[in-house]
Design an enzyme around this catalytic site. Structure first.
Site, PDB file in Angstrom:
ATOM      1  N   ASN A 106       0.852  -1.191   0.000  1.00 32.25           N
ATOM      2  CA  ASN A 106       0.000   0.000   0.000  1.00 32.25           C
ATOM      3  C   ASN A 106       0.887   1.240   0.000  1.00 32.25           C
ATOM      4  OD1 ASN A 106      -2.429   1.581   0.347  1.00 32.25           O
ATOM      5  ND2 ASN A 106      -1.899   1.801   2.515  1.00 32.25           N
ATOM      6  N   HIS A 108       0.833   5.265   1.414  1.00 29.85           N
ATOM      7  CA  HIS A 108       0.113   6.147   2.342  1.00 29.85           C
ATOM      8  C   HIS A 108       0.832   7.501   2.383  1.00 29.85           C
ATOM      9  CE1 HIS A 108      -2.460   7.225   5.679  1.00 29.85           C
ATOM     10  NE2 HIS A 108      -1.395   7.717   6.275  1.00 29.85           N
ATOM     11  N   GLU A 141      -3.898  -6.646   8.441  1.00 31.45           N
ATOM     12  CA  GLU A 141      -5.333  -6.347   8.566  1.00 31.45           C
ATOM     13  C   GLU A 141      -5.604  -5.069   9.351  1.00 31.45           C
ATOM     14  OE1 GLU A 141      -3.683  -8.858   9.854  1.00 31.45           O
ATOM     15  OE2 GLU A 141      -4.792  -9.877  11.448  1.00 31.45           O
TER      16      GLU A 141
HETATM   17  C1  GRF Z   1      -2.989   8.718  -2.233  1.00 24.90           C
HETATM   18  O1  GRF Z   1      -2.651   9.883  -1.529  1.00 24.90           O
HETATM   19  C2  GRF Z   1      -2.550   7.490  -1.481  1.00 24.90           C
HETATM   20  O2  GRF Z   1      -1.375   7.670  -0.764  1.00 24.90           O
HETATM   21  C3  GRF Z   1      -3.697   7.254  -0.533  1.00 24.90           C
HETATM   22  O3  GRF Z   1      -4.848   7.589  -1.279  1.00 24.90           O
HETATM   23  C4  GRF Z   1      -4.508   8.528  -2.291  1.00 24.90           C
HETATM   24  C5  GRF Z   1      -4.938   7.931  -3.588  1.00 24.90           C
HETATM   25  O4  GRF Z   1      -4.740   8.796  -4.668  1.00 24.90           O
HETATM   26  N1  GRF Z   1      -3.691   5.906  -0.029  1.00 24.90           N
HETATM   27  P1  GRF Z   1      -4.817   8.227  -6.136  1.00 24.90           P
HETATM   28  O5  GRF Z   1      -6.180   7.540  -6.282  1.00 24.90           O
HETATM   29  O6  GRF Z   1      -3.687   7.274  -6.332  1.00 24.90           O
HETATM   30  O7  GRF Z   1      -4.717   9.432  -7.033  1.00 24.90           O
END
Ligand code: GRF
Length: 198
Positions: A106, A108, A141
């Site tokens: 993921n 973030h 999770e």
């Molecule tokens: C990003 O800031 C990501 O880090 C977070 O949600 C946002 C998604 O943006 N988890 P995108 O859909 O990739 O433009």
């Protein structure tokens, strides 16, 4: 490496990954499928324009695990080996996470463990922190939790608003996600895709 991307919204990280694969920057890889839990996610059209198959799998009142089992079936249909969450706004079930252990990552928009959860850029801005950034991590999770793969710092500049800071973080997210996937693809070649390569 066959990559599957899960989205819920605009999909700018998704687009950055697809572009990096298609221009050969992430080698020996293919984005096999993009799955959204939201039919109106604008990222779906971007994926389709780039020639990547898409699927919508809505939660529709089912349990988290029932929903995840349908996503897992689609992922298996496309022989996906690495699952990238890119703005996927649901917590995954323990079942899904153990089914694809060390194969889900993921991104973030903060330096985890600081500022997990929604609106992390604004959380950091309002806390007055001078340096924030973004994190790519393995998924468990728990929300925005798991072993960190890579992080990149983004300084708060004089005159920044929460929005301008978020924009600069997003630019770095796109670069960082590609860098992390390249490392995982290289590790996969050696058949050691797990957190031992960190
Ligand atoms: C990003 O800031 C990501 O880090 C977070 O949600 C946002 C998604 O943006 N988890 P995108 O859909 O990739 O433009």
């Amino acid at each position: 490496m066959k990559i599957g991307i899960l989205i819920s919204g605009r999909g700018s990280n998704m687009a950055a990954i697809i572009d990096a694969v298609q221009r050969g920057e992430i080698r020996d890889s293919e984005v096999a499928i993009v799955i959204s839990d939201k039919p109106d996610a604008t990222g779906l059209a971007k994926a389709a324009e780039k020639g990547v198959p898409t699927a919508v799998i809505e939660r529709r009142g089912r349990s988290r695990e029932e929903h995840d089992r349908e996503i897992a079936a689609k992922i298996r249909e496309y022989n996906v080996e690495l699952i990238c969450l890119a703005g996927y706004m649901r917590l995954l079930s323990g079942w899904f996470v153990s089914e694809f252990a060390n194969r889900i990552i993921n991104i973030h928009p903060s330096l985890l463990p600081a500022f997990p959860g929604l609106d992390a850029q604004r959380q950091a801005f309002e806390a007055g922190t001078k340096v924030t950034g973004c994190t790519v991590h393995f998924v468990d999770e728990h929300l925005d939790h798991g072993d960190v793969i890579l992080q990149r710092e983004v300084p708060r500049l004089d005159g920044d608003t929460a929005e301008s800071l978020a924009d600069r973080i997003l630019q770095q997210e796109h670069l960082l996600y590609i860098q992390a996937i390249k490392r995982l693809v290289a590790a996969n070649g050696a058949d050691v895709i797990d957190n031992s390569f960190l």
